[in-house]
Design a protein around this motif. Structure first.
Motif, PDB file in Angstrom:
ATOM      1  N   UNK A  75      46.937  21.666  61.895  1.00  0.00           N
ATOM      2  CA  UNK A  75      48.065  22.600  61.953  1.00  0.00           C
ATOM      3  C   UNK A  75      49.384  21.846  61.805  1.00  0.00           C
ATOM      4  N   UNK A  76      49.470  20.659  62.406  1.00  0.00           N
ATOM      5  CA  UNK A  76      50.686  19.848  62.296  1.00  0.00           C
ATOM      6  C   UNK A  76      50.929  19.407  60.855  1.00  0.00           C
ATOM      7  N   UNK A  77      49.848  19.080  60.136  1.00  0.00           N
ATOM      8  CA  UNK A  77      49.979  18.664  58.729  1.00  0.00           C
ATOM      9  C   UNK A  77      50.485  19.826  57.878  1.00  0.00           C
ATOM     10  N   UNK A  78      49.870  21.005  58.031  1.00  0.00           N
ATOM     11  CA  UNK A  78      50.261  22.170  57.235  1.00  0.00           C
ATOM     12  C   UNK A  78      51.686  22.595  57.571  1.00  0.00           C
ATOM     13  N   UNK A 109      54.465  20.520  55.884  1.00  0.00           N
ATOM     14  CA  UNK A 109      54.520  20.398  54.418  1.00  0.00           C
ATOM     15  C   UNK A 109      55.932  20.586  53.860  1.00  0.00           C
ATOM     16  N   UNK A 110      56.742  21.420  54.496  1.00  0.00           N
ATOM     17  CA  UNK A 110      58.100  21.633  53.995  1.00  0.00           C
ATOM     18  C   UNK A 110      58.935  20.365  54.103  1.00  0.00           C
ATOM     19  N   UNK A 111      58.496  19.440  54.967  1.00  0.00           N
ATOM     20  CA  UNK A 111      59.211  18.174  55.103  1.00  0.00           C
ATOM     21  C   UNK A 111      58.580  17.035  54.327  1.00  0.00           C
ATOM     22  N   UNK A 156      57.477  19.777  67.233  1.00  0.00           N
ATOM     23  CA  UNK A 156      57.903  20.800  68.189  1.00  0.00           C
ATOM     24  C   UNK A 156      57.442  22.193  67.772  1.00  0.00           C
ATOM     25  N   UNK A 157      57.382  22.456  66.459  1.00  0.00           N
ATOM     26  CA  UNK A 157      56.963  23.778  65.973  1.00  0.00           C
ATOM     27  C   UNK A 157      55.536  24.101  66.408  1.00  0.00           C
ATOM     28  N   UNK A 158      54.677  23.076  66.441  1.00  0.00           N
ATOM     29  CA  UNK A 158      53.296  23.262  66.886  1.00  0.00           C
ATOM     30  C   UNK A 158      53.213  23.201  68.409  1.00  0.00           C
ATOM     31  N   UNK A 159      53.956  22.290  68.998  1.00  0.00           N
ATOM     32  CA  UNK A 159      53.922  22.043  70.445  1.00  0.00           C
ATOM     33  C   UNK A 159      54.301  23.284  71.243  1.00  0.00           C
ATOM     34  N   UNK A 160      55.307  24.027  70.752  1.00  0.00           N
ATOM     35  CA  UNK A 160      55.791  25.173  71.507  1.00  0.00           C
ATOM     36  C   UNK A 160      54.777  26.312  71.551  1.00  0.00           C
ATOM     37  N   UNK A 185      51.436   9.762  60.482  1.00  0.00           N
ATOM     38  CA  UNK A 185      51.440   8.985  61.725  1.00  0.00           C
ATOM     39  C   UNK A 185      51.455   9.899  62.947  1.00  0.00           C
ATOM     40  N   UNK A 186      52.249  10.972  62.860  1.00  0.00           N
ATOM     41  CA  UNK A 186      52.325  11.918  63.980  1.00  0.00           C
ATOM     42  C   UNK A 186      50.986  12.597  64.210  1.00  0.00           C
ATOM     43  N   UNK A 187      50.331  13.025  63.125  1.00  0.00           N
ATOM     44  CA  UNK A 187      49.025  13.679  63.250  1.00  0.00           C
ATOM     45  C   UNK A 187      47.969  12.710  63.789  1.00  0.00           C
ATOM     46  N   UNK A 188      48.034  11.444  63.340  1.00  0.00           N
ATOM     47  CA  UNK A 188      47.090  10.444  63.842  1.00  0.00           C
ATOM     48  C   UNK A 188      47.311  10.207  65.332  1.00  0.00           C
ATOM     49  N   UNK A 189      48.579  10.157  65.738  1.00  0.00           N
ATOM     50  CA  UNK A 189      48.889   9.961  67.151  1.00  0.00           C
ATOM     51  C   UNK A 189      48.448  11.159  67.978  1.00  0.00           C
ATOM     52  N   UNK A 190      48.603  12.358  67.423  1.00  0.00           N
ATOM     53  CA  UNK A 190      48.115  13.559  68.103  1.00  0.00           C
ATOM     54  C   UNK A 190      46.613  13.463  68.330  1.00  0.00           C
ATOM     55  N   UNK A 191      45.879  13.033  67.274  1.00  0.00           N
ATOM     56  CA  UNK A 191      44.428  12.895  67.380  1.00  0.00           C
ATOM     57  C   UNK A 191      44.019  11.948  68.483  1.00  0.00           C
ATOM     58  N   UNK A 192      44.800  10.888  68.690  1.00  0.00           N
ATOM     59  CA  UNK A 192      44.498   9.925  69.749  1.00  0.00           C
ATOM     60  C   UNK A 192      44.835  10.510  71.114  1.00  0.00           C
ATOM     61  N   UNK A 193      46.005  11.123  71.225  1.00  0.00           N
ATOM     62  CA  UNK A 193      46.489  11.600  72.527  1.00  0.00           C
ATOM     63  C   UNK A 193      45.814  12.879  73.004  1.00  0.00           C
ATOM     64  N   UNK A 194      45.161  13.614  72.089  1.00  0.00           N
ATOM     65  CA  UNK A 194      44.474  14.845  72.504  1.00  0.00           C
ATOM     66  C   UNK A 194      43.339  14.562  73.475  1.00  0.00           C
ATOM     67  N   UNK A 195      42.848  13.330  73.493  1.00  0.00           N
ATOM     68  CA  UNK A 195      41.770  12.965  74.418  1.00  0.00           C
ATOM     69  C   UNK A 195      42.279  12.792  75.851  1.00  0.00           C
ATOM     70  N   UNK A 196      43.593  12.765  76.001  1.00  0.00           N
ATOM     71  CA  UNK A 196      44.208  12.573  77.310  1.00  0.00           C
ATOM     72  C   UNK A 196      44.798  13.902  77.805  1.00  0.00           C
ATOM     73  N   UNK A 197      45.283  13.949  79.050  1.00  0.00           N
ATOM     74  CA  UNK A 197      45.915  15.185  79.550  1.00  0.00           C
ATOM     75  C   UNK A 197      47.079  15.623  78.653  1.00  0.00           C
TER      76      UNK A 197
END
Length: 406
Positions: A41-44, A47-49, A240-244, A364-376
């Motif tokens: 979802x973060x990748x899609x 896309x505008x950026x 932030x668009x996905x986070x919110x 990089x942001x999506x990769x970091x999300x993938x890593x951090x999703x395993x944590x709280x």
């Protein structure tokens, strides 16, 4: 104001309001409807950026075309037809609608970005010397007012549909609204006159055309600053668009109310930014607004489900105000540091590196999300600190650009 500059404003109001209403939280809600993962979802959503990387190819094609008006109409018409199909994809079963939505969205955003340098050059060459110095700020202010109304309408549609368990109907209604706006924009587009292109020799080879902006020291500084901001921006506004929606679990009504408030503040601040620029210069305004985004990143890092009710309104308003000056500031600096004869190529090269930086930031942001999703869930807030550091670096770079004209 003459007819041509006024028509450019109307075209921008209609087409860009429809375009930006399909980004951010709106497209994030559509990816959630199709059950995309947080990383996808973060990748899609980003896309505008990231797709501005296509602008170099568009600039090269425009430099070589012998029929610039046909080029502009074909590109602008195509993406305006494709964009509503993103929402009409919900008419299909989800297994078929999801890939169709992604394909239509990628093509619409991609073709828009492909045409962006030529569109900007078309505007600048048609209005420069015929309008007052505050034309771009006025254009930005009216755009924000129109966009705010469109975003408010779209958000209310999505929120009401979600409350009644009728998301499919809601997305269809958004598709109809987008179709009406973009159809109206096409009627204005067809009224715009052919672009004014200065007499010049045969186009330089692609390699030479690419190297010319890179050899321009002042323009290169502007471009590098834009690159650093674009990369760091994916860790702030992009995420932030996905986070919110998927982490803070805000309703569309909450998002609509406070984003609308933020957009109205942005509209009101646009003429103030122009007045400030008249005193300190657009490059300093750009540096100031990027520094403000670093503060916004720090506040996003502090946002949780528990405090979102009172922190999100602050974020929506503070996060919108910097854009009242940032976009115009970067445009003014690019115009001031590029020759008019090859300006579309300069815009294209800037967009290539700008888009590449945004794409890198998204990956990089999506990769970091993938890593951090395993944590709280609170671990995901670390992403905003990356954006904060990048924004501070970009602000310092902007302040040091040798660009007195801007």
């Amino acid at each position: 104001m003459e007819k041509t500059p006024r028509d450019f404003i109307f075209d921008n109001l209609l087409s860009m309001s429809a375009y930006w209403a399909c980004t951010g939280a709106i497209i994030a809600s559509l990816t959630a409807y199709y059950g995309f993962s947080l990383a996808l979802s973060n990748v899609v959503t980003g896309l505008s950026g990231t797709l501005p990387i296509l602008q170099l190819a568009g600039g090269l094609a425009y430099e070589r075309t012998t029929r610039p008006l046909r080029f502009l109409r074909l590109c602008n018409g195509t993406w305006r037809v494709l964009l509503p199909l993103v929402f009409f994809s919900v008419l299909l079963p989800r297994t078929a609608g999801a890939p169709l939505m992604v394909v239509c969205y990628v093509l619409a955003i991609g073709i828009y970005q492909f045409a962006c340098p030529s569109q900007t050059d078309w505007l600048v060459s048609s209005v420069e010397g015929r309008v007052r110095g505050d034309y771009y700020s006025v254009r930005e202010m009216f755009f924000m007012l129109t966009y705010t109304g469109v975003f408010c309408a779209v958000s209310l549609i999505i929120d009401r549909a979600a409350r009644h368990g009728a998301q499919q109907t809601g997305f269809l209604a958004v598709g109809v609204l987008e179709t009406m706006l973009l159809a109206a924009s096409l009627t204005v587009l067809l009224r715009l006159p052919a672009p004014e292109r200065p007499e010049k020799e045969e186009p330089a080879p692609a390699a030479a055309a690419l190297l010319e902006p890179l050899r321009n020291r002042r323009f290169r500084r502007v471009m590098l600053t834009n690159m650093v901001w674009s990369l760091s921006g994916m860790f702030i506004g992009g995420f932030a668009a996905v986070y919110q929606i998927q982490v803070l679990e805000l309703t569309f009504f909450e998002i609509m109310v406070w984003v609308t408030a933020g957009n109205l503040c942005r509209s009101l601040c646009t003429p103030l930014m122009a007045r400030l620029a008249a005193r300190i210069g657009w490059k300093n305004v750009t540096a100031l607004t990027i520094a403000m985004m670093a503060c916004v990143a720090a506040l996003w890092a502090a946002a949780t489900r528990q405090n979102a009710a009172y922190l999100f309104p602050v974020l929506s308003i503070l996060g919108a105000v910097p854009y009242a000056g940032m976009g115009v500031g970067f445009l003014k600096m690019q115009v001031a540091t590029s020759p008019s004869a090859t300006r579309s190529m300069y815009f294209s090269v800037n967009s290539l590196f700008n888009g590449a930086s945004a794409l890198l930031g998204s990956v990089l942001c999506s990769a970091l999300i993938g890593v951090l999703e395993a944590y709280p869930p609170h671990a995901l807030r670390c992403i905003f600190f990356v954006g904060l550091a990048g924004a501070l670096a970009a602000a310092v770079m902007a302040a040091r650009i040798p660009c007195r004209e801007a």
